[in-house]
Design a protein around this motif. Sequence first.
Motif, mmCIF file in Angstrom:
data_model
loop_
_atom_site.group_PDB
_atom_site.id
_atom_site.type_symbol
_atom_site.label_atom_id
_atom_site.label_comp_id
_atom_site.label_asym_id
_atom_site.label_seq_id
_atom_site.Cartn_x
_atom_site.Cartn_y
_atom_site.Cartn_z
ATOM 1 N N ALA A 1 0.829 -1.209 0.000
ATOM 2 C CA ALA A 1 0.000 0.000 0.000
ATOM 3 C C ALA A 1 0.861 1.256 0.000
ATOM 4 N N LEU A 2 1.982 1.213 0.751
ATOM 5 C CA LEU A 2 2.896 2.359 0.770
ATOM 6 C C LEU A 2 3.450 2.642 -0.626
ATOM 7 N N VAL A 3 3.916 1.587 -1.289
ATOM 8 C CA VAL A 3 4.489 1.766 -2.629
ATOM 9 C C VAL A 3 3.402 2.108 -3.639
ATOM 10 N N ASP A 4 2.188 1.561 -3.459
ATOM 11 C CA ASP A 4 1.062 1.955 -4.319
ATOM 12 C C ASP A 4 0.854 3.472 -4.273
ATOM 13 N N GLN A 5 0.903 4.041 -3.060
ATOM 14 C CA GLN A 5 0.705 5.483 -2.910
ATOM 15 C C GLN A 5 1.871 6.265 -3.496
ATOM 16 N N LEU A 6 3.091 5.784 -3.256
ATOM 17 C CA LEU A 6 4.268 6.441 -3.833
ATOM 18 C C LEU A 6 4.171 6.461 -5.351
ATOM 19 N N VAL A 7 3.850 5.296 -5.929
ATOM 20 C CA VAL A 7 3.745 5.176 -7.389
ATOM 21 C C VAL A 7 2.626 6.068 -7.927
ATOM 22 N N ALA A 8 1.507 6.143 -7.206
ATOM 23 C CA ALA A 8 0.411 7.020 -7.636
ATOM 24 C C ALA A 8 0.878 8.475 -7.681
ATOM 25 N N ASN A 9 1.667 8.873 -6.692
ATOM 26 C CA ASN A 9 2.191 10.241 -6.680
ATOM 27 C C ASN A 9 3.150 10.486 -7.840
ATOM 28 N N VAL A 10 4.021 9.510 -8.092
ATOM 29 C CA VAL A 10 4.961 9.639 -9.211
ATOM 30 C C VAL A 10 4.198 9.724 -10.533
ATOM 31 N N ASN A 11 3.207 8.842 -10.718
ATOM 32 C CA ASN A 11 2.436 8.855 -11.963
ATOM 33 C C ASN A 11 1.651 10.157 -12.134
ATOM 34 N N ALA A 12 1.176 10.728 -11.023
ATOM 35 C CA ALA A 12 0.453 12.003 -11.099
ATOM 36 C C ALA A 12 1.383 13.120 -11.565
ATOM 37 N N VAL A 13 2.611 13.107 -11.085
ATOM 38 C CA VAL A 13 3.579 14.115 -11.533
ATOM 39 C C VAL A 13 3.889 13.919 -13.016
ATOM 40 N N ILE A 14 4.075 12.656 -13.435
ATOM 41 C CA ILE A 14 4.360 12.366 -14.841
ATOM 42 C C ILE A 14 3.240 12.888 -15.743
ATOM 43 N N ALA A 15 1.993 12.723 -15.285
ATOM 44 C CA ALA A 15 0.835 13.111 -16.111
ATOM 45 C C ALA A 15 0.477 14.587 -15.997
ATOM 46 N N SER A 16 1.196 15.337 -15.169
ATOM 47 C CA SER A 16 0.807 16.720 -14.875
ATOM 48 C C SER A 16 1.088 17.696 -16.010
ATOM 49 N N PHE B 1 10.479 11.415 -2.927
ATOM 50 C CA PHE B 1 11.530 10.560 -2.393
ATOM 51 C C PHE B 1 11.713 10.802 -0.898
ATOM 52 N N LEU B 2 11.801 12.061 -0.494
ATOM 53 C CA LEU B 2 11.989 12.390 0.913
ATOM 54 C C LEU B 2 10.807 11.940 1.764
ATOM 55 N N ALA B 3 9.596 12.017 1.210
ATOM 56 C CA ALA B 3 8.399 11.669 1.969
ATOM 57 C C ALA B 3 8.302 10.172 2.244
ATOM 58 N N TYR B 4 8.845 9.335 1.348
ATOM 59 C CA TYR B 4 8.660 7.893 1.470
ATOM 60 C C TYR B 4 9.930 7.124 1.829
ATOM 61 N N ALA B 5 11.090 7.759 1.761
ATOM 62 C CA ALA B 5 12.348 7.068 2.041
ATOM 63 C C ALA B 5 12.705 7.144 3.521
ATOM 64 N N ASP B 6 13.353 6.113 4.017
ATOM 65 C CA ASP B 6 13.880 6.102 5.383
ATOM 66 C C ASP B 6 15.275 6.714 5.327
ATOM 67 N N ALA C 1 20.368 13.397 2.970
ATOM 68 C CA ALA C 1 18.981 13.216 2.529
ATOM 69 C C ALA C 1 18.649 14.144 1.367
ATOM 70 N N ASN C 2 19.043 15.398 1.461
ATOM 71 C CA ASN C 2 18.767 16.348 0.378
ATOM 72 C C ASN C 2 19.554 15.993 -0.886
ATOM 73 N N TYR C 3 20.809 15.593 -0.702
ATOM 74 C CA TYR C 3 21.649 15.175 -1.830
ATOM 75 C C TYR C 3 21.035 13.972 -2.540
ATOM 76 N N LEU C 4 20.583 12.977 -1.746
ATOM 77 C CA LEU C 4 20.026 11.755 -2.318
ATOM 78 C C LEU C 4 18.682 12.021 -2.998
ATOM 79 N N ALA C 5 17.863 12.875 -2.382
ATOM 80 C CA ALA C 5 16.561 13.195 -2.976
ATOM 81 C C ALA C 5 16.730 13.882 -4.321
ATOM 82 N N GLU C 6 17.667 14.810 -4.394
ATOM 83 C CA GLU C 6 17.934 15.493 -5.666
ATOM 84 C C GLU C 6 18.437 14.492 -6.708
ATOM 85 N N LYS C 7 19.342 13.633 -6.294
ATOM 86 C CA LYS C 7 19.928 12.647 -7.207
ATOM 87 C C LYS C 7 18.872 11.691 -7.749
ATOM 88 N N TYR C 8 18.032 11.146 -6.861
ATOM 89 C CA TYR C 8 17.036 10.179 -7.311
ATOM 90 C C TYR C 8 15.792 10.858 -7.871
#
Length: 201
Positions: free
Chosen positions: A38-53, A68-73, A102-109
């Motif tokens: 369910a967590l990844v379903d929500q992450l993927v939904a957010n990514v797909n929404a950005v792609i379709a925006s 990335f920052l919202a869902y990554a540990d 965290a900021n470096y990794l979020a920007e990178k990914y």
Amino acid sequence: MPVAPTTRRAVLAQGAALAAGLALAPPARAQDVAAARALVDQLVANVNAVIASGQSEDRMIAQFAQIFLAYADAPTIARYSLGADARRATPDQLARYTAAFANYLAEKYGRRFREFIGGQVVVQDARAVPNGIEVTTTAIFQNQAPFRVDFQVSAASGRLRFFNLIVEGVNMLLSERTEIQAMLDQRGGDLDRLIADLSAM
């Protein structure tokens, strides 16, 4: 920034930390697997929404970084990337490193997620693995072959988050561990210098 060759210290630290993580991980239950999916379903939904925006690519990358920052540990990934140096760091150094990393990794990914623009990410399956739960997804495109993206999820830090990302077989944890250890070696093991340089990226 060029990356120095992998040192023996980095390789040994990688193996030891990964083995320890596998040994200490609790067994996953069926509800854990469902929650991870369910967590990844929500992450993927957010990514797909950005792609379709239809927004500009720069704006999409910024939003991917936020996702990335919202869902990554981030704290777990940061500590793993430092290896034995995390145990030698002061609490202040570790806090500053975690924020910078965290900021470096979020920007990178966030930029890595740019590869998904023009396609769609689909969640395929979720299963228990020795160190948590692996959720398999596929990035699907019209004019190129799909590729696999695996999210490794755990609640070991107190809340369910993904702690590793494997894109077409490339393991984020191991890649970042190798790169950070090389960057530390280039700076003579000076963690404060590394923190300053990561913050400036």
